[in-house]
Write a protein that holds these residues in place. Structure first.
Motif, PDB file in Angstrom:
ATOM      1  N   ALA A  33       0.824  -1.208   0.000  1.00 13.04           N
ATOM      2  CA  ALA A  33       0.000   0.000   0.000  1.00 13.04           C
ATOM      3  C   ALA A  33       0.861   1.261   0.000  1.00 13.04           C
ATOM      4  CB  ALA A  33      -0.941  -0.006   1.205  1.00 13.04           C
ATOM      5  N   ALA A  34       1.929   1.275   0.811  1.00  9.89           N
ATOM      6  CA  ALA A  34       2.811   2.441   0.879  1.00  9.89           C
ATOM      7  C   ALA A  34       3.522   2.666  -0.451  1.00  9.89           C
ATOM      8  CB  ALA A  34       3.831   2.271   2.002  1.00  9.89           C
ATOM      9  N   LYS A  35       3.953   1.581  -1.084  1.00 10.02           N
ATOM     10  CA  LYS A  35       4.638   1.699  -2.376  1.00 10.02           C
ATOM     11  C   LYS A  35       3.698   2.260  -3.440  1.00 10.02           C
ATOM     12  CE  LYS A  35       8.505   0.748  -4.628  1.00 10.02           C
ATOM     13  NZ  LYS A  35       8.266   1.686  -5.737  1.00 10.02           N
ATOM     14  N   PHE A  36       2.434   1.953  -3.322  1.00 12.23           N
ATOM     15  CA  PHE A  36       1.461   2.382  -4.320  1.00 12.23           C
ATOM     16  C   PHE A  36       0.969   3.817  -4.080  1.00 12.23           C
ATOM     17  CE2 PHE A  36      -3.084   2.369  -5.797  1.00 12.23           C
ATOM     18  CZ  PHE A  36      -2.802   2.366  -7.154  1.00 12.23           C
ATOM     19  N   PHE A  37       0.655   4.146  -2.818  1.00 11.38           N
ATOM     20  CA  PHE A  37       0.044   5.438  -2.512  1.00 11.38           C
ATOM     21  C   PHE A  37       1.046   6.539  -2.154  1.00 11.38           C
ATOM     22  CE2 PHE A  37      -3.748   2.758  -1.470  1.00 11.38           C
ATOM     23  CZ  PHE A  37      -4.614   3.340  -2.389  1.00 11.38           C
ATOM     24  N   GLU A  57      -4.256   8.273 -12.478  1.00 10.15           N
ATOM     25  CA  GLU A  57      -5.027   7.333 -13.286  1.00 10.15           C
ATOM     26  C   GLU A  57      -5.490   6.169 -12.421  1.00 10.15           C
ATOM     27  OE1 GLU A  57      -2.914   4.938 -16.162  1.00 10.15           O
ATOM     28  OE2 GLU A  57      -0.995   5.557 -15.323  1.00 10.15           O
ATOM     29  N   ALA A  58      -6.691   5.681 -12.698  1.00 11.76           N
ATOM     30  CA  ALA A  58      -7.273   4.592 -11.908  1.00 11.76           C
ATOM     31  C   ALA A  58      -6.735   3.259 -12.411  1.00 11.76           C
ATOM     32  CB  ALA A  58      -8.792   4.633 -11.986  1.00 11.76           C
ATOM     33  N   SER A  59      -5.493   2.989 -12.070  1.00 12.40           N
ATOM     34  CA  SER A  59      -4.847   1.742 -12.486  1.00 12.40           C
ATOM     35  C   SER A  59      -4.102   1.146 -11.298  1.00 12.40           C
ATOM     36  CB  SER A  59      -3.873   2.016 -13.630  1.00 12.40           C
ATOM     37  OG  SER A  59      -3.085   0.871 -13.906  1.00 12.40           O
ATOM     38  N   PRO A 128      -7.892  -1.911  -3.994  1.00 12.38           N
ATOM     39  CA  PRO A 128      -8.750  -1.710  -5.170  1.00 12.38           C
ATOM     40  C   PRO A 128     -10.086  -1.054  -4.821  1.00 12.38           C
ATOM     41  CG  PRO A 128      -7.802  -3.904  -5.210  1.00 12.38           C
ATOM     42  CD  PRO A 128      -7.447  -3.309  -3.888  1.00 12.38           C
ATOM     43  N   TRP A 129     -10.648  -1.423  -3.687  1.00  9.78           N
ATOM     44  CA  TRP A 129     -11.920  -0.823  -3.254  1.00  9.78           C
ATOM     45  C   TRP A 129     -11.766   0.680  -3.060  1.00  9.78           C
ATOM     46  CZ3 TRP A 129     -13.125   1.419   1.604  1.00  9.78           C
ATOM     47  CH2 TRP A 129     -14.467   1.705   1.802  1.00  9.78           C
ATOM     48  N   ALA A 130     -10.657   1.115  -2.425  1.00 15.43           N
ATOM     49  CA  ALA A 130     -10.416   2.537  -2.201  1.00 15.43           C
ATOM     50  C   ALA A 130     -10.187   3.269  -3.523  1.00 15.43           C
ATOM     51  CB  ALA A 130      -9.213   2.723  -1.279  1.00 15.43           C
ATOM     52  N   VAL A 131      -9.433   2.650  -4.431  1.00 17.22           N
ATOM     53  CA  VAL A 131      -9.179   3.269  -5.733  1.00 17.22           C
ATOM     54  C   VAL A 131     -10.480   3.415  -6.519  1.00 17.22           C
ATOM     55  CG1 VAL A 131      -8.046   2.945  -7.967  1.00 17.22           C
ATOM     56  CG2 VAL A 131      -6.798   2.485  -5.859  1.00 17.22           C
ATOM     57  N   ASN A 132     -11.338   2.429  -6.436  1.00 14.58           N
ATOM     58  CA  ASN A 132     -12.622   2.485  -7.133  1.00 14.58           C
ATOM     59  C   ASN A 132     -13.485   3.627  -6.603  1.00 14.58           C
ATOM     60  OD1 ASN A 132     -14.614   1.221  -9.010  1.00 14.58           O
ATOM     61  ND2 ASN A 132     -15.756   0.903  -7.114  1.00 14.58           N
ATOM     62  N   LEU A 133     -13.417   3.876  -5.302  1.00 12.39           N
ATOM     63  CA  LEU A 133     -14.179   4.980  -4.718  1.00 12.39           C
ATOM     64  C   LEU A 133     -13.631   6.335  -5.163  1.00 12.39           C
ATOM     65  CD1 LEU A 133     -14.794   3.828  -1.014  1.00 12.39           C
ATOM     66  CD2 LEU A 133     -16.421   3.834  -2.923  1.00 12.39           C
ATOM     67  N   MET A 134     -12.303   6.437  -5.295  1.00 17.35           N
ATOM     68  CA  MET A 134     -11.681   7.712  -5.654  1.00 17.35           C
ATOM     69  C   MET A 134     -11.739   7.994  -7.147  1.00 17.35           C
ATOM     70  SD  MET A 134      -8.320   7.943  -3.170  1.00 17.35           S
ATOM     71  CE  MET A 134      -7.755   6.262  -3.413  1.00 17.35           C
ATOM     72  N   ASP A 140     -11.448  -0.400 -13.700  1.00 15.15           N
ATOM     73  CA  ASP A 140     -11.577  -1.522 -14.623  1.00 15.15           C
ATOM     74  C   ASP A 140     -11.228  -2.791 -13.860  1.00 15.15           C
ATOM     75  OD1 ASP A 140     -11.637  -3.323 -16.671  1.00 15.15           O
ATOM     76  OD2 ASP A 140     -10.001  -2.448 -17.823  1.00 15.15           O
ATOM     77  N   TRP A 141     -12.235  -3.618 -13.608  1.00 14.56           N
ATOM     78  CA  TRP A 141     -12.040  -4.767 -12.721  1.00 14.56           C
ATOM     79  C   TRP A 141     -11.375  -5.960 -13.403  1.00 14.56           C
ATOM     80  CZ3 TRP A 141     -12.267  -4.239  -7.695  1.00 14.56           C
ATOM     81  CH2 TRP A 141     -13.012  -3.176  -7.154  1.00 14.56           C
TER      82      TRP A 141
END
Length: 252
Positions: A33-37, A57-59, A128-134, A140-141
Motif C-alpha cells: 500500500a505504501a509503495k502504491f500510494f 489514473e485509476a490503475s 482496489p476498493w479505495a481506488v474504485n471509490l476515488m 476496470d475490474w
C-alpha cells in the motif's frame, strides 16, 4: 482427506498462535500500500512514474508490480518453520509412525500456507476498493481480477519452494536462505532492468522462467493458459518433490 484437514488445522493454529502469520500479513499489506500510494514507482529501465496520486489514473498496475519481489522475500520467511520445527521438537518421528501418508502431511502444510496467502489477498482488496471509490469513472475490474489470479498462482509456487527447502534443513535460518536463493532469482529473471545485463543467448530463458514476466502477462487481464500452466506445473513439481523427500526420510 480427513487427516490432511487435521494437519491443515494444526499448522494454521500454530501459525496464528505465533507472530509469524500476523507479521507476514502486516508487512505485505503495509509495504504494498505504501509503495502504491506514497512512494515513487519506477517504471521499466528506471523511468520515474511517481505514486498513485501523482499519476492520476485509476490503475493498479504499480500496486501489483511489487507483488513478485515482496512475496519472494516474505513467503520463504512464512515457510521456514514448517519442517525444521518438526525436526527440532522431534515430532517428525512421531508423525511418521502415525497412520498418515507423506502426501497427506505435505498437503496439510501446503494448504495452511495457501490459506494465509488467500486471507492476506482478501485483506489487500481494500486497496482496489479505495481506488474504485476515488476514481471518477470507477475501476476496470478485469486487470484487478487478473492481478489476483496471477498473485495466487505465483504465491502458491513460492509456497511450494519454501516447503521443499525447509524439508532439507534442520535450522529455520538455513531453510530461509535456501528458499530466498531460489525465489529471488525467479522473481527478477527476465525483468527489463535485469535483462539489460543478461547475455543475449540467456535472455529468452530468463523471460521463460521469470515469475515477474509471467505475472505481468496474467495481471494485465489476459489469462494466458501457458502462464497459468507454468505456475501450476511449477507448484505441482515442487510439492511432488517434497512428498518424495518426506517418503525417503520415513523409509530411512
Amino acid at each position: 482427506m480427513t487427516r490432511t484437514l487435521a494437519i491443515w488445522r494444526k499448522e494454521l493454529k500454530s501459525y496464528f498462535n505465533s507472530p509469524i502469520a500476523y507479521v507476514f500479513m502486516v508487512l505485505f499489506l503495509l509495504y504494498a500500500a505504501a509503495k502504491f500510494f506514497i512512494w515513487s514507482s519506477p517504471g521499466p529501465y528506471g523511468a520515474f512514474r511517481g505514486n498513485f496520486f501523482i499519476q492520476g489514473e485509476a490503475s493498479l498496475t504499480d500496486y501489483f508490480s511489487v507483488f513478485p519481489l515482496v512475496l519472494a522475500f516474505l513467503v520463504p520467511a512464512l515457510c521456514m518453520r514448517l519442517w525444521p520445527e518438526e525436526y527440532k521438537s522431534g515430532t517428525v518421528e512421531v508423525l511418521m509412525t502415525l497412520p498418515v501418508k507423506p502426501w497427506q502431511v505435505v498437503f496439510g502444510k501446503f494448504f495452511a500456507m495457501v490459506t494465509i496467502l488467500l486471507f492476506t489477498f482478501v485483506l489487500s482488496f481494500s486497496v482496489p476498493w479505495a481506488v474504485n471509490l476515488m476514481a471518477v469513472d470507477g475501476l476496470d475490474w478485469g486487470p484487478v481480477i487478473g492481478g489476483y489470479v496471477a498473485a495466487f498462482l505465483m504465491g502458491t509456487a513460492y509456497c511450494s519452494i519454501g516447503l521443499l527447502t525447509s524439508a532439507f534443513a534442520r535450522e529455520q535460518v538455513v531453510a530461509l536462505l535456501a528458499a530466498l536463493f531460489i525465489c529471488l532469482p525467479l522473481a527478477v529473471a527476465g525483468t527489463p532492468d535485469i535483462d539489460l545485463f543478461t547475455p543475449t543467448w540467456l535472455s529468452p530463458f530468463g523471460k521463460f522462467i521469470g515469475f515477474s514476466v509471467r505475472f505481468e502477462s496474467i495481471e494485465k487481464g489476459v489469462l494466458d493458459v501457458r502462464d497459468m500452466l507454468y505456475f501450476t506445473s511449477f507448484t505441482g513439481l515442487f510439492v511432488f518433490l517434497n512428498i518424495v523427500v518426506v517418503e525417503f526420510r520415513r523409509l530411512r
